[in-house]
Design an enzyme around this catalytic site. Structure first.
Site, PDB file in Angstrom:
ATOM      1  N   PRO A   1       0.782  -1.235   0.000  1.00  0.00           N
ATOM      2  CA  PRO A   1       0.000   0.000   0.000  1.00  0.00           C
ATOM      3  C   PRO A   1       0.813   1.284   0.000  1.00  0.00           C
ATOM      4  O   PRO A   1       0.241   2.359  -0.156  1.00  0.00           O
ATOM      5  CB  PRO A   1      -0.759  -0.113   1.320  1.00  0.00           C
ATOM      6  N   THR A   2       2.148   1.214   0.167  1.00  0.00           N
ATOM      7  CA  THR A   2       2.892   2.450   0.371  1.00  0.00           C
ATOM      8  C   THR A   2       3.178   3.149  -0.957  1.00  0.00           C
ATOM      9  O   THR A   2       3.044   2.561  -2.030  1.00  0.00           O
ATOM     10  CB  THR A   2       4.249   2.191   1.075  1.00  0.00           C
ATOM     11  N   CYS A   3       3.613   4.395  -0.852  1.00  0.00           N
ATOM     12  CA  CYS A   3       3.888   5.196  -2.049  1.00  0.00           C
ATOM     13  C   CYS A   3       5.322   5.024  -2.530  1.00  0.00           C
ATOM     14  O   CYS A   3       5.902   5.922  -3.133  1.00  0.00           O
ATOM     15  CB  CYS A   3       3.595   6.669  -1.779  1.00  0.00           C
ATOM     16  N   ASP A   4       5.921   3.898  -2.228  1.00  0.00           N
ATOM     17  CA  ASP A   4       7.260   3.618  -2.740  1.00  0.00           C
ATOM     18  C   ASP A   4       7.116   2.573  -3.841  1.00  0.00           C
ATOM     19  O   ASP A   4       6.486   1.528  -3.635  1.00  0.00           O
ATOM     20  CB  ASP A   4       8.139   3.076  -1.606  1.00  0.00           C
TER      21      ASP A   4
END
Ligand SMILES: *Cc1c(COP(=O)(O)O)cnc(C)c1O
Length: 377
Positions: free
Chosen positions: A323-326
């Site tokens: 789910p992260t923006c990386d």
């Protein structure tokens, strides 16, 4: 393979957000299996695999010893009821003041793989027992530990002679064949190396006592794995082959094999989408990813079994992401993961066999090394 107790817990407690649920009954069974498979070897649980206090307490009660990599892990083991003589400081990379702290806590067995580390231990823990780690090639391991730890056997001889000269007790040799080792005979060549180190030291009047055969025992993910019994038989045969009737004391340090299959992670589908109308591979985003505990999906090394309520429906290969923006937070893309076509947003999934190396990698101080502190001034 996820136990009824775990499924029940998730069904009745309905924890919100991703979580790992560990069944202690499975850990107990695993411990007994190791004990039966290698009855003459002492078990040192590798704390980094899962340091939950309940797990450490159970294992301490069952008579386990503990392989620790930091003072924080040593304190966790002691707090769980272990005595200091049941603890090995198995990291070959230690600050001298941490060695002194461990020594003050009563720990008397330390890993080394260099002359420099021997000097630190001679100063900070005079008279302690040391074992020297030798390199292995890691071949056949799905999560190899590579060249970071250990030295070549000839150097191990010199290191142990040096330890003896500095007043330490040169106690033995250690190795780790690599984690998630699915080859039964992987211990054989390392045991041959260990025996050569024993012989070289004996020629100099230094008699080693112990071989630490490390971890490496696998967890079942998607493929079947041999039983603990099969590993035990193979390892014992190699011990006999190389050491004959003069078997050394032996230690094993299971981490993954002790707790991996005891846990499952409940997670949730946050989004299912495509990158273009023509795209035939859908992207499935979960509420857990590489930074939330699934770090071992790095290079898609560990491929977990993922169960959904829609299993049995037609599947298609999906890219699975966190789910992260990386953008590194993608779990499986090179080899897409087959998921039910009917899978939708909000569905719960169960990621099985996740009892080892998940909570620790989600940054609660991996291996007892505290997360990065920050001062904003
Ligand atoms: C990580 C580690 C282990 C545990 O390895 P597994 O493959 O999880 O069994 C054992 N010994 C040492 C020294 C380790 O660093």
């Amino acid at each position: 393979m996820t136990t009824a107790r775990i499924l029940d817990f998730i069904r009745t407690r309905r924890p919100d957000g991703p979580c790992l649920v560990v069944d202690l009954d499975v850990v107990r069974d695993n411990f007994q299996s190791f004990r039966k498979a290698l009855p003459d070897s002492a078990i040192f649980y590798a704390v980094k695999a899962n340091p939950a206090p309940e797990i450490l307490r159970l294992l301490a009660n069952l008579g386990s010893n503990f392989d620790c990599a930091s003072v924080a892990e040593i304190e966790m083991a002691l707090n769980a009821g272990a005595t200091a003589n049941c603890v090995s400081y198995g990291n070959t990379i230690k600050k001298e003041r941490d060695i002194a702290r461990a020594h003050a806590l009563g720990v008397s067995m330390f890993a080394v793989d260099s002359h420099e580390e021997v000097e630190k231990i001679a100063r900070a823990a005079p008279g302690a027992r040391v074992f020297c780690r030798v390199l292995t090639d890691g071949e056949g391991a799905e999560w190899p530990l590579s060249r970071k730890f250990g030295c070549v056997p000839q150097m191990a001889v010199d290191v142990l002679v040096y330890a003896h000269q500095l007043g330490l007790v040169s106690h033995g040799v250690s190795f780790h064949v690599g984690s998630q080792m699915t080859k039964l005979d992987a211990w054989d060549s390392a045991l041959a190396d260990a025996k050569r180190v024993f012989d070289k030291l004996a020629q100099q009047g230094i008699f080693l006592k112990m071989v630490n055969m490390g971890g490496g025992f696998p967890t079942r993910y998607l493929k079947d794995i041999p039983t603990a019994q099969a590993y035990g038989q193979s390892i014992f045969a190699s011990l006999r082959k190389h050491f004959g009737n003069q078997l050394p004391e032996t230690i094993i340090e299971p981490g993954r094999g002790m707790v991996g299959n005891a846990g499952a992670i409940k997670a949730e589908v946050v989004l299912v989408s495509r990158k273009s109308d023509e795209d035939d591979v859908r992207w499935v985003y979960l509420d857990i990813g590489k930074f939330g505990g699934l770090a071992e999906t790095m290079d898609e090394a560990i491929r977990y079994s993922i169960v959904t309520a829609r299993d049995g429906d037609a599947t298609e290969p999906c890219v699975l992401a966190g789910p992260t923006c990386d953008s590194a937070d993608v779990l499986y893309e090179k080899t897409p993961y087959p998921m039910p076509v009917s899978l939708t947003i909000g569905d719960e999934v169960l990621i099985e066999g996740t009892g080892a190396y998940t909570t620790t990698y989600s940054a609660v101080a991996f291996n007892g090394f505290e997360p990065l502190r920050s001062y904003v001034i």
